[in-house]
Design an enzyme around this catalytic site. Sequence first.
Site, PDB file in Angstrom:
ATOM      1  N   ASP A  80      31.491  41.537  36.121  1.00  0.00           N
ATOM      2  CA  ASP A  80      31.942  40.218  35.824  1.00  0.00           C
ATOM      3  C   ASP A  80      32.456  39.583  37.550  1.00  0.00           C
ATOM      4  OD1 ASP A  80      33.848  42.548  37.349  1.00  0.00           O
ATOM      5  OD2 ASP A  80      35.609  41.389  36.453  1.00  0.00           O
TER       6      ASP A  80
ATOM      7  N   LYS B 127      40.919  35.391  35.788  1.00  0.00           N
ATOM      8  CA  LYS B 127      39.367  34.494  34.313  1.00  0.00           C
ATOM      9  C   LYS B 127      40.145  35.068  33.093  1.00  0.00           C
ATOM     10  CE  LYS B 127      37.927  38.720  33.520  1.00  0.00           C
ATOM     11  NZ  LYS B 127      38.263  39.904  31.737  1.00  0.00           N
TER      12      LYS B 127
ATOM     13  N   PRO C  52      47.980  40.019  38.473  1.00  0.00           N
ATOM     14  CA  PRO C  52      48.321  41.569  37.974  1.00  0.00           C
ATOM     15  C   PRO C  52      47.561  42.647  37.919  1.00  0.00           C
ATOM     16  CG  PRO C  52      49.226  39.965  36.600  1.00  0.00           C
ATOM     17  CD  PRO C  52      48.575  38.754  37.402  1.00  0.00           C
TER      18      PRO C  52
END
Length: 288
Positions: A136, A11, A94
């Site tokens: 999240d 995201k 990453p």
Amino acid sequence: MERSAQAAPAKINLALDILGRRPDGYHEMRMVMQTVSLCDTVALEEAGEGFTLSARGMELPSGKTLEQRAAEAFFAAIGRPQPSLRATLEKRTPAYAGLGGGSADVAALLRLLRERYAPGMSREELEAVGGQIGSDMPFCVRGGTALAEGRGDLLTDLPPLPDCRFVICKPDFDLPTGPMFARLRFDGERFRPDVDGMVSALKRGDLTGAAKRVGNVFEAVLNPEERREIDRIKEALLRRGALAAAMSGSGPAVFGLFAPDVDPAGALEELKRRYAQVFAAEPAGRLL
């Protein structure tokens, strides 16, 4: 149980504002979040003993992983014993970059568990299980384009981001989330992204209007060395035609947003000469 797999899309935060600290120790957030096509892959099968996780492309932390905690929370929610499970993670996003890669991996595992063991579980119920693991997580379960409020777990679906392209670049350092929150101060004047304006632009289908409102409050608490590197990436993206560029999440990954008629190849080429982790991506839609 046959082996099954799901994508775990990253995201970005198109706009990220933090209003202050809450009584429960969390922070009050207002963000516009967007799923992108850069993704890991999570696979699951019944095998081994207990819960095991292997990963290709990263070193796993010691102790109980978020994936294991999520599996335990899932089976507690549906009221049945947990079978022996083997999860496999192929990393591309990453880590420690502000791209939600770890949360996306857990969310993909939860979708796999729902698909196999509780297909009648509602999206809201699955998001609530994810919310036990991280703030999240509900967005990463759902995906798409959304306004996130509260701790980041109160979601309002927004119209999809109009057709565009992203270039995402992570510089060669990490910015752990906890210490970044600790740097925040809420006294005096400070930068505030126009979250409401971005929401309005998305409702109009106005890419240019949304791009004008891209911003992230965490950029205001970077130290001078970090800021120089982030600004260098942003400047390269804007020079190569991006409509906007900003750090995502608590950083340090930076994204550039390109109109669909602008080729981002020049930005990719320039950044790849300096940085090891540079990716092309597109907006991705709802996952559940």
